[in-house]
Design an enzyme around this catalytic site. Sequence first.
Site, PDB file in Angstrom:
ATOM      1  N   LYS A   1      14.008  -7.734  -3.987  1.00  0.00           N
ATOM      2  CA  LYS A   1      13.887  -7.309  -5.388  1.00  0.00           C
ATOM      3  C   LYS A   1      14.519  -5.938  -5.618  1.00  0.00           C
ATOM      4  CE  LYS A   1       9.278  -7.643  -5.484  1.00  0.00           C
ATOM      5  NZ  LYS A   1       8.933  -8.125  -4.121  1.00  0.00           N
TER       6      LYS A   1
ATOM      7  N   ARG B   1       1.983  -8.411 -11.001  1.00  0.00           N
ATOM      8  CA  ARG B   1       1.544  -9.044  -9.750  1.00  0.00           C
ATOM      9  C   ARG B   1       0.239  -9.815  -9.927  1.00  0.00           C
ATOM     10  NH1 ARG B   1       4.496  -5.130  -6.198  1.00  0.00           N
ATOM     11  NH2 ARG B   1       4.407  -5.841  -4.052  1.00  0.00           N
TER      12      ARG B   1
ATOM     13  N   ARG C   1       8.485   3.143   5.734  1.00  0.00           N
ATOM     14  CA  ARG C   1       7.250   2.701   5.073  1.00  0.00           C
ATOM     15  C   ARG C   1       6.265   2.169   6.100  1.00  0.00           C
ATOM     16  NH1 ARG C   1       8.639  -1.003  -0.110  1.00  0.00           N
ATOM     17  NH2 ARG C   1       6.499  -1.637   0.349  1.00  0.00           N
TER      18      ARG C   1
ATOM     19  N   ARG D   1      -0.066  -8.516   3.069  1.00  0.00           N
ATOM     20  CA  ARG D   1       0.713  -8.440   1.816  1.00  0.00           C
ATOM     21  C   ARG D   1       1.197  -9.828   1.415  1.00  0.00           C
ATOM     22  NH1 ARG D   1       5.078  -4.270   3.388  1.00  0.00           N
ATOM     23  NH2 ARG D   1       5.883  -4.537   1.285  1.00  0.00           N
TER      24      ARG D   1
HETATM   25  P1  AMP Z   1       6.323  -2.886  -3.287  1.00  0.00           P
HETATM   26  O1  AMP Z   1       7.192  -1.707  -3.113  1.00  0.00           O
HETATM   27  O2  AMP Z   1       6.600  -3.616  -4.589  1.00  0.00           O
HETATM   28  O3  AMP Z   1       6.332  -3.806  -2.094  1.00  0.00           O
HETATM   29  O4  AMP Z   1       4.815  -2.351  -3.428  1.00  0.00           O
HETATM   30  C1  AMP Z   1       4.179  -1.657  -2.361  1.00  0.00           C
HETATM   31  C2  AMP Z   1       2.683  -1.701  -2.555  1.00  0.00           C
HETATM   32  O5  AMP Z   1       2.337  -1.030  -3.788  1.00  0.00           O
HETATM   33  C3  AMP Z   1       2.075  -3.097  -2.702  1.00  0.00           C
HETATM   34  O6  AMP Z   1       1.811  -3.688  -1.450  1.00  0.00           O
HETATM   35  C4  AMP Z   1       0.800  -2.797  -3.494  1.00  0.00           C
HETATM   36  O7  AMP Z   1      -0.191  -2.249  -2.649  1.00  0.00           O
HETATM   37  C5  AMP Z   1       1.254  -1.689  -4.445  1.00  0.00           C
HETATM   38  N1  AMP Z   1       1.760  -2.246  -5.722  1.00  0.00           N
HETATM   39  C6  AMP Z   1       3.043  -2.240  -6.176  1.00  0.00           C
HETATM   40  N2  AMP Z   1       3.137  -2.836  -7.373  1.00  0.00           N
HETATM   41  C7  AMP Z   1       1.873  -3.250  -7.689  1.00  0.00           C
HETATM   42  C8  AMP Z   1       1.299  -3.968  -8.779  1.00  0.00           C
HETATM   43  N3  AMP Z   1       2.060  -4.404  -9.808  1.00  0.00           N
HETATM   44  N4  AMP Z   1      -0.024  -4.193  -8.764  1.00  0.00           N
HETATM   45  C9  AMP Z   1      -0.813  -3.760  -7.756  1.00  0.00           C
HETATM   46  N5  AMP Z   1      -0.332  -3.111  -6.677  1.00  0.00           N
HETATM   47  C10 AMP Z   1       0.986  -2.851  -6.633  1.00  0.00           C
END
Ligand code: AMP
Length: 190
Positions: free
Chosen positions: A14, A89, A134, A146
């Site tokens: 993404k 999400r 990360r 996740r």
């Molecule tokens: P990402 O970079 O999109 O993989 O997001 C990293 C982490 O941030 C995720 O595993 C969640 O813990 C948190 N996170 C990101 N976006 C959301 C969302 N829309 N709702 C809830 N948690 C989020």
Amino acid sequence: MLNIVLFGPPGAGKGTQSERLIEKYGLKHLSTGDIFRYNMSNNTELGVLAKSFIEKGQLVPDEVTINMLKDQVLQNKDAKGFIFDGFPRTNAQAEALDNLLQDLNTEISVMLALEVEENELKDRLMKRAEVSGRADDADPAIIANRIEVYRKETEPVKSFYQAQDKFVGIDGIGSIDDITARLDKAISSL
Ligand code: AMP
């Protein structure tokens, strides 16, 4: 306005594809994960709260995430459109986004969902950990959590957009250029 939800499991590509699309279409990129990480690195109150969920591979609570996203959209009201990356999400987030956009006299144009099978996702995340730094990419137990959270809480959001006839699945396997071309094709046929 062109408003795209770029959807997919962790590691689907993404972020990489968002970078391509914002350049081509002049859209504002809103990645909730990036905004949380920015807050974590600056040790803000939001960052400290978010970290306690992110480091376990859990979702940050809806209320916190929705308020943060709303602020960002309202700060960028004059954008040509948005790419929502990592948001919504949950169904509650999808509903909140619809209401927010309606207040701005606009709506989601399409959900583009990158489809990648689980073993490939795990490989990609472990490789990404070597460069992203990360912690949530480096630990197989957090990755597994996740992906499970994605299947249980996030995948149902597809039906929300299917019901509005806005869902388009995109094969997420192949070169970065090939996948961008598939996304472009879907956008130009809107
Ligand atoms: P990402 O970079 O999109 O993989 O997001 C990293 C982490 O941030 C995720 O595993 C969640 O813990 C948190 N996170 C990101 N976006 C959301 C969302 N829309 N709702 C809830 N948690 C989020």
